[in-house]
Scaffold this active site. Structure first.
Site, PDB file in Angstrom:
ATOM      1  N   ASP A  32     -11.809  14.019  49.194  1.00 42.22           N
ATOM      2  CA  ASP A  32     -10.514  13.345  49.071  1.00 42.22           C
ATOM      3  C   ASP A  32      -9.820  13.380  50.423  1.00 42.22           C
ATOM      4  O   ASP A  32     -10.067  14.285  51.221  1.00 42.22           O
ATOM      5  CB  ASP A  32      -9.638  14.075  48.027  1.00 42.22           C
ATOM      6  CG  ASP A  32      -8.603  13.162  47.413  1.00 42.22           C
ATOM      7  OD1 ASP A  32      -7.694  12.744  48.141  1.00 42.22           O
ATOM      8  OD2 ASP A  32      -8.695  12.859  46.206  1.00 42.22           O
ATOM      9  N   ASN A  33      -8.956  12.418  50.688  1.00 43.14           N
ATOM     10  CA  ASN A  33      -8.141  12.474  51.912  1.00 43.14           C
ATOM     11  C   ASN A  33      -6.664  12.707  51.586  1.00 43.14           C
ATOM     12  O   ASN A  33      -5.817  12.629  52.464  1.00 43.14           O
ATOM     13  CB  ASN A  33      -8.310  11.193  52.753  1.00 43.14           C
ATOM     14  CG  ASN A  33      -7.682   9.988  52.066  1.00 43.14           C
ATOM     15  OD1 ASN A  33      -7.331  10.045  50.897  1.00 43.14           O
ATOM     16  ND2 ASN A  33      -7.545   8.900  52.798  1.00 43.14           N
ATOM     17  N   THR A  36      -3.086   9.866  47.946  1.00 38.13           N
ATOM     18  CA  THR A  36      -2.225   9.912  46.746  1.00 38.13           C
ATOM     19  C   THR A  36      -2.476  11.184  45.935  1.00 38.13           C
ATOM     20  O   THR A  36      -1.771  11.439  44.959  1.00 38.13           O
ATOM     21  CB  THR A  36      -2.440   8.682  45.823  1.00 38.13           C
ATOM     22  OG1 THR A  36      -3.811   8.665  45.405  1.00 38.13           O
ATOM     23  CG2 THR A  36      -2.103   7.390  46.527  1.00 38.13           C
ATOM     24  N   ASN A 100     -19.865   2.418  51.659  1.00 35.99           N
ATOM     25  CA  ASN A 100     -20.346   3.701  52.204  1.00 35.99           C
ATOM     26  C   ASN A 100     -21.005   4.551  51.121  1.00 35.99           C
ATOM     27  O   ASN A 100     -22.042   5.172  51.343  1.00 35.99           O
ATOM     28  CB  ASN A 100     -19.177   4.495  52.807  1.00 35.99           C
ATOM     29  CG  ASN A 100     -18.725   3.909  54.132  1.00 35.99           C
ATOM     30  OD1 ASN A 100     -19.506   3.251  54.820  1.00 35.99           O
ATOM     31  ND2 ASN A 100     -17.472   4.128  54.489  1.00 35.99           N
ATOM     32  N   ALA A 115     -15.586   3.686  39.559  1.00 38.72           N
ATOM     33  CA  ALA A 115     -14.385   3.572  38.715  1.00 38.72           C
ATOM     34  C   ALA A 115     -13.763   2.191  38.900  1.00 38.72           C
ATOM     35  O   ALA A 115     -13.111   1.920  39.901  1.00 38.72           O
ATOM     36  CB  ALA A 115     -13.371   4.650  39.089  1.00 38.72           C
ATOM     37  N   TYR A 146      -5.297  -4.675  44.694  1.00 36.19           N
ATOM     38  CA  TYR A 146      -6.000  -3.700  43.845  1.00 36.19           C
ATOM     39  C   TYR A 146      -7.034  -4.420  42.989  1.00 36.19           C
ATOM     40  O   TYR A 146      -8.209  -4.047  42.954  1.00 36.19           O
ATOM     41  CB  TYR A 146      -4.980  -2.985  42.966  1.00 36.19           C
ATOM     42  CG  TYR A 146      -5.544  -1.923  42.052  1.00 36.19           C
ATOM     43  CD1 TYR A 146      -6.081  -0.746  42.566  1.00 36.19           C
ATOM     44  CD2 TYR A 146      -5.510  -2.075  40.655  1.00 36.19           C
ATOM     45  CE1 TYR A 146      -6.580   0.251  41.721  1.00 36.19           C
ATOM     46  CE2 TYR A 146      -5.993  -1.088  39.812  1.00 36.19           C
ATOM     47  CZ  TYR A 146      -6.529   0.077  40.343  1.00 36.19           C
ATOM     48  OH  TYR A 146      -7.013   1.050  39.498  1.00 36.19           O
ATOM     49  N   LYS A 150     -11.172  -4.070  43.323  1.00 34.70           N
ATOM     50  CA  LYS A 150     -11.999  -3.569  42.223  1.00 34.70           C
ATOM     51  C   LYS A 150     -13.033  -4.609  41.801  1.00 34.70           C
ATOM     52  O   LYS A 150     -14.151  -4.267  41.405  1.00 34.70           O
ATOM     53  CB  LYS A 150     -11.113  -3.191  41.036  1.00 34.70           C
ATOM     54  CG  LYS A 150     -10.232  -1.978  41.307  1.00 34.70           C
ATOM     55  CD  LYS A 150     -11.048  -0.708  41.420  1.00 34.70           C
ATOM     56  CE  LYS A 150     -10.191   0.534  41.574  1.00 34.70           C
ATOM     57  NZ  LYS A 150     -10.982   1.761  41.681  1.00 34.70           N
TER      58      LYS A 150
HETATM   59  N1  NAD Z   1      -5.443   6.512  35.774  1.00 32.29           N
HETATM   60  C1  NAD Z   1      -5.702   5.356  35.232  1.00 32.29           C
HETATM   61  O1  NAD Z   1      -5.137   5.008  34.185  1.00 32.29           O
HETATM   62  C2  NAD Z   1      -6.729   4.422  35.850  1.00 32.29           C
HETATM   63  C3  NAD Z   1      -6.910   3.163  35.269  1.00 32.29           C
HETATM   64  C4  NAD Z   1      -7.851   2.314  35.816  1.00 32.29           C
HETATM   65  C5  NAD Z   1      -8.627   2.720  36.890  1.00 32.29           C
HETATM   66  N2  NAD Z   1      -8.425   3.943  37.423  1.00 32.29           N
HETATM   67  C6  NAD Z   1      -9.249   4.308  38.597  1.00 32.29           C
HETATM   68  O2  NAD Z   1      -9.614   5.662  38.565  1.00 32.29           O
HETATM   69  C7  NAD Z   1      -9.596   6.209  39.885  1.00 32.29           C
HETATM   70  C8  NAD Z   1      -8.693   7.417  39.936  1.00 32.29           C
HETATM   71  O3  NAD Z   1      -7.375   7.070  39.540  1.00 32.29           O
HETATM   72  P1  NAD Z   1      -6.236   8.179  39.360  1.00 32.29           P
HETATM   73  O4  NAD Z   1      -5.346   7.728  38.301  1.00 32.29           O
HETATM   74  O5  NAD Z   1      -6.867   9.510  39.276  1.00 32.29           O
HETATM   75  O6  NAD Z   1      -5.461   8.013  40.749  1.00 32.29           O
HETATM   76  P2  NAD Z   1      -4.961   9.131  41.779  1.00 32.29           P
HETATM   77  O7  NAD Z   1      -4.112   8.435  42.784  1.00 32.29           O
HETATM   78  O8  NAD Z   1      -4.399  10.282  41.058  1.00 32.29           O
HETATM   79  O9  NAD Z   1      -6.320   9.595  42.451  1.00 32.29           O
HETATM   80  C9  NAD Z   1      -6.985   8.854  43.436  1.00 32.29           C
HETATM   81  C10 NAD Z   1      -7.485   9.829  44.484  1.00 32.29           C
HETATM   82  O10 NAD Z   1      -8.226   9.103  45.476  1.00 32.29           O
HETATM   83  C11 NAD Z   1      -7.878   9.627  46.755  1.00 32.29           C
HETATM   84  N3  NAD Z   1      -8.153   8.604  47.766  1.00 32.29           N
HETATM   85  C12 NAD Z   1      -7.594   7.373  47.871  1.00 32.29           C
HETATM   86  N4  NAD Z   1      -8.097   6.733  48.940  1.00 32.29           N
HETATM   87  C13 NAD Z   1      -9.010   7.560  49.499  1.00 32.29           C
HETATM   88  C14 NAD Z   1      -9.876   7.479  50.615  1.00 32.29           C
HETATM   89  N5  NAD Z   1      -9.899   6.387  51.414  1.00 32.29           N
HETATM   90  N6  NAD Z   1     -10.710   8.521  50.894  1.00 32.29           N
HETATM   91  C15 NAD Z   1     -10.701   9.635  50.130  1.00 32.29           C
HETATM   92  N7  NAD Z   1      -9.893   9.786  49.056  1.00 32.29           N
HETATM   93  C16 NAD Z   1      -9.056   8.764  48.758  1.00 32.29           C
HETATM   94  C17 NAD Z   1      -6.405   9.984  46.625  1.00 32.29           C
HETATM   95  O11 NAD Z   1      -5.944  10.883  47.599  1.00 32.29           O
HETATM   96  C18 NAD Z   1      -6.355  10.561  45.213  1.00 32.29           C
HETATM   97  O12 NAD Z   1      -6.580  11.943  45.200  1.00 32.29           O
HETATM   98  C19 NAD Z   1      -9.167   5.080  40.820  1.00 32.29           C
HETATM   99  O13 NAD Z   1     -10.317   4.471  41.374  1.00 32.29           O
HETATM  100  C20 NAD Z   1      -8.479   4.113  39.888  1.00 32.29           C
HETATM  101  O14 NAD Z   1      -8.552   2.790  40.356  1.00 32.29           O
HETATM  102  C21 NAD Z   1      -7.486   4.798  36.948  1.00 32.29           C
END
Ligand code: NAD
Length: 328
Positions: A32-33, A36, A100, A115, A146, A150
């Protein structure tokens, strides 16, 4: 011992996935970076013998030492308030980041699960949405960054599958909730719960007639786990089909939290979908999966989590600061 790489590990879903795979006896590498995500979400795994964390931006080349059996690519901003503030990072993590990770999966002979999201359906013209629906997305609207990231992610994943024979899985995640969501990430559940806990009125955007369905995180993780281990390559919806209008949902939250506050109405944001409901027939058929946790139970667990936040966390109203992550 099987080894799995989970990107987005410090986020909401990623951290729950780390817990699940550690619980199943896998060696887990979290990446993770923190754009968020939050270190706090992984603090309990820091000392675990089979957990390793790598701070890395997946839009840069990703390299892992040794064997790898599975990759789960969950890194991406996920809430509208996030991806509207960091649109280019959002496009890059879905495109370059996915490229990547597909390359890494190919080099290691690993199976990769991507995801994806219900947002690939955009503002849907069919209801409920099944996996055959192509969607109704405004490519140039603010949310397009977004949705299109996706959609590209799904396309490149299928191209690696067809062209390189890579083992790929695609989960289309519908609204998921539970502990470790960020209170100020703009999504409706933490927003309502935060407002109730701070004694503020609950804000509805639009008239509140738009509907949503919410899947508890434990159910979501179970669906993802089953999909990864299944032999199904096409996209699979994982979500809870039980639909509710935002107005009725606000009333449920008022009852649950016992707040004396009322509901106030603000303008609807651009391209906010009016309806969202997964058709989970496919998940039932190929994964034997359907949600087990009802809204009342899931919301209670989630509310207990938010109640446990410190006053500092509860009142830190400003949105996450992305300054350190945005390259000029
Ligand atoms: N939560 C939901 O309801 C939901 C719905 C549809 C899809 N998703 C997908 O599930 C995944 C996780 O969502 P979430 O709700 O946990 O979001 P979140 O923001 O809590 O987690 C996303 C994580 O990805 C990390 N991240 C973002 N860009 C990055 C990068 N370039 N390199 C390394 N790390 C990076 C962020 O720091 C964060 O920790 C996402 O791909 C999102 O699109 C989630």
């Amino acid at each position: 011992m099987k080894k799995v790489l989970i990107t987005g590990a410090a986020g909401f879903l990623g951290s729950h996935l780390c817990d699940r795979f550690i619980g199943e006896g896998y060696a887990v590498i979290g990446m993770d970076n923190f754009i968020t995500g939050d270190k706090k979400n992984l603090a309990h795994l820091e000392q675990h013998l089979h957990f390793q964390f790598i701070e890395h931006d997946v839009t840069e080349f990703v390299s892992i030492e040794g064997d790898l059996d599975y990759i789960l690519h969950f890194a991406s901003p996920a809430s509208p308030i996030d991806y509207l503030k960091i649109p280019i990072q959002t496009l890059k993590v879905g495109s370059l980041g996915t490229h990547n990770l597909l390359g890494l999966a190919k080099a290691k002979g690993a199976r990769i699960l991507i995801a994806s999201t219900s947002e690939v359906y955009g503002d849907p013209l069919v209801h409920p949405q099944n996996e055959d629906y192509y969607g109704n997305v405004n490519t140039i609207g603010p949310r397009g960054v977004y949705d299109e990231a996706k959609r590209f992610q799904e396309s490149i994943t299928m191209a690696y599958h067809r062209f390189h024979g890579l083992e790929t899985r695609i989960v289309r995640i519908f609204n998921t909730y539970g502990p470790r969501m960020r209170l100020n990430d703009g999504r409706v559940i933490p927003a309502f719960m935060g407002q109730a806990l701070r004694g503020e009125d609950l804000t509805i955007f639009g008239e509140g007639s738009q509907t949503r369905s919410f899947c508890y995180v434990g159910d979501q993780v179970e669906g993802i786990y089953r999909l990864l281990l299944s032999d199904y390559t096409g996209p699979v919806n994982i979500g809870n089909p039980h639909e509710i209008s935002i107005k009725d949902f606000a009333e449920e939250i008022i009852k649950l939290t016992g707040t004396a506050q009322k509901v106030i109405y603000k303008d609807l944001p651009v391209d906010d979908p009016m309806q969202r409901q997964p058709d989970i027939t496919l998940a039932k058929r190929v994964l034997g999966w359907e949600p087990q946790i009802g809204r009342a139970e899931g919301m209670q667990i989630t509310y207990n989590y938010f109640k446990g936040l410190t006053p500092d966390e509860l009142y830190k109203s400003e949105h996450k600061d992305f300054k350190n992550h945005i390259k000029k």
